[in-house]
Design a protein around this motif. Sequence first.
Motif, PDB file in Angstrom:
ATOM      1  N   CYS A   1       4.271  -4.910  12.248  1.00 38.03           N
ATOM      2  CA  CYS A   1       2.837  -4.623  12.161  1.00 38.03           C
ATOM      3  C   CYS A   1       2.049  -5.901  12.382  1.00 38.03           C
TER       4      CYS A   1
ATOM      5  N   CYS B   1       1.839   0.137   6.802  1.00 39.44           N
ATOM      6  CA  CYS B   1       1.224   0.872   5.696  1.00 39.44           C
ATOM      7  C   CYS B   1       0.422   2.071   6.186  1.00 39.44           C
TER       8      CYS B   1
ATOM      9  N   HIS C   1       0.812  -1.225   0.000  1.00 43.59           N
ATOM     10  CA  HIS C   1       0.000   0.000   0.000  1.00 43.59           C
ATOM     11  C   HIS C   1       0.842   1.272   0.000  1.00 43.59           C
TER      12      HIS C   1
HETATM   13  S1  SF4 Z   1       0.692  -6.338   7.583  1.00 46.39           S
HETATM   14 FE1  SF4 Z   1       0.553  -4.279   8.366  1.00 46.39          FE
HETATM   15  S2  SF4 Z   1       1.890  -3.080   7.065  1.00 46.39           S
HETATM   16 FE2  SF4 Z   1       1.516  -5.001   6.022  1.00 46.39          FE
HETATM   17  S3  SF4 Z   1      -0.202  -4.568   4.664  1.00 46.39           S
HETATM   18 FE3  SF4 Z   1      -1.051  -5.434   6.549  1.00 46.39          FE
HETATM   19  S4  SF4 Z   1      -1.504  -3.702   7.844  1.00 46.39           S
HETATM   20 FE4  SF4 Z   1      -0.164  -2.975   6.236  1.00 46.39          FE
END
Ligand code: SF4
Lengths: 466, 213
Positions: A411, A347, A109
């Motif tokens: 994340c 993201c 993203h």
């Molecule tokens: S894992 Fe976290 S950083 Fe990766 S796409 Fe999903 S929400 Fe975004």
Amino acid sequence: MAGRTLYDKVWDSHVVREEDGTALLYIDRHLVHEVTSPQAFEGLKLADRPVWRKQSILAVVDHNVPTTDRNNGISDPTARLQVETLDDNAAEQDLTYFGIGDVRQGIVHVIGPEQGATLPGMTVVCGDSHTSTHGAFGALAFGIGTSEVEHVLATQCLPQQKSKSMLVSVDGEVVAGVTAKDIVLHIIGVIGTAGGTGYTIEFGGSAIRALSMEGRMTVCNMSIEAGARAGMVAVDDTTIEYVQGRPFSPRGDIAERAVAAWRELRSDDDAVFDQEVRIDAASIQPQVSWGTSPEMVAPVDGVVPDPSAEADETRAAGMRKALEYMDLKPGTAIQDIPVDRVFIGSCTNSRIEDLRAAASVIKGRKVANSVTQAMVVPGSGLVRKQAEEEGLDAVFIAAGFEWRLPGCSMCLAMNPDKLLDGERCASTSNRNFEGRQGAGGRTHLVSPAMAAAAAIAGHFVDARQF
Amino acid sequence: MRAFETLDGLVAPMDLPNVDTDAIIPKQYLKSIKRTGFGPNAFDNWRYLDEGGPEIDDSSRRLNPDFVLNQPRYQGAEVLLARENFGCGSSREHAVWALDQFGFRVVIAPSFADIFFNNAFKSGLLPVILPEAVVNQLFEEVAASEGYRLTVDLDNECVSTPSGERFAFETDPTRREKLRKGLDEIGMTLQHAEAIRAYEAKRAVEAPWLFSA
Ligand code: SF4
């Protein structure tokens, strides 16, 4: 006839056919990553179906990749297999692909907009719920499951039902030091994590218009935490300036025509939304989440709430379970909550402006001794490069932060970056679910400046004091 | 996809709002490139006392006796009774696969997260939305009687309790049809290949920038 919303406009221009209230919706951009695609490519092969339109696809590895030295490859064999599977699928299908060694590699993203692969008015899908991020461009962007990934690969379309429309209007001016992250956390606190379920949210109002594209992406990113599959922001000069001149953006005459069409991408003045929520921008304070759902937020000068004051018994039970997991007591001042680790990335908040905001708090200071680890994970190789050109890496490193390679990192902890059982983290990511950042780990969602301030102080503190 | 017929199944309660997909299938199990094998790791963090992982044999891990789905009375449950916003969080279809492979055929809740709701149909897992008051009543009935079963009739869109009470639910006609027959959705879309090509041709003229890169 009443005017149309932005959502109506993008929707209408993508309907291939319609039957019984289900539209076949054409997809312009398909973003692909390693976790939700292997079974889709396999399904395609088993059914002996070709990819419908390769040019619509941009593939990247992000969830599983290590963010430290990559010279030795990925040590976790299952993660490695997943990355290699995308390597193979991309090669076999001849897709545009940013593999682990590509400087353009990063969080899906982050790289879509960065490359100009996300354009206003597009339909954008990805096997990832935070696809809502791309709605910042006046695109209709939403996350899909693996069966739908396969469906788009094979047909370039998705059978879809139109959702209801909600306008979240943030009016007025935010107080200095209040960021896009605080705005969206506050919105989720107001409407709840199921508040947007069944809706596409358009974020509007003067406070949203005043945001940069990166800020708008942060807001749209967390639409999904508000229950909405998609969030959108109308196109304006800010949008158009941002998209021009990027590798995938249109050029020449076509670009001129595109800009003219993009200018129409806003809700008509007389458009009617199924629901409207108005929020006074001036009332928003820097936010910190205290529980295990993104709606469990409090202003930084607030306290952990008391479940016994909650009238709804199911909600109170949810709060009690969250407090137990988070090891917090009702009435505790948010600023008295210590942190063990600090994660700046994801993201939601790993773009250059996020890193600048964090660096400006950190500059000339040191991470508190009580903080065992603080790290910055840029959203892409290009963000990292830009930050290094601006000297931000030096600011972080001098303060005691680790300066990592791009990826999803902590994340979601599908890679080596994880919280240990019981550790408490100030995180700029988007989900504070149980175990999200590692089994038993405790996540507090904050903005980059607030995460940076927590790293310096060793506990949550109003970043505006720095 | 498996076709859905009327189900008469044992009910298990999960009395928590906002059960998220990270809870349904923790991310360490998303590294598989296959579509099967997720059942033993459904609700992994709540279900086992010992830590797990893709390389660990789950049958050697101690079960958490306090976790509701581990209680003897709910073994073999095919209907999961849940609270609001079930399946929130990530878009991982693995969550649906895990529930399906655990043995559930139906999830009943007052509300579902959108992506989960969509994904469920793809694997023949039926998400049923019933009003909160009805769900409250069902939670009480499940707790009160061991071996409590519900009949879920997709054709007639209703759930019936052992005492013969019937609660209507709604499903979208297209989805219902696909689920009933276990139809191949991609094949159905490809029947409209001509229309898709015609759309592309028209769009390439109207909005050529979408087709230039
Ligand atoms: S894992 Fe976290 S950083 Fe990766 S796409 Fe999903 S929400 Fe975004």
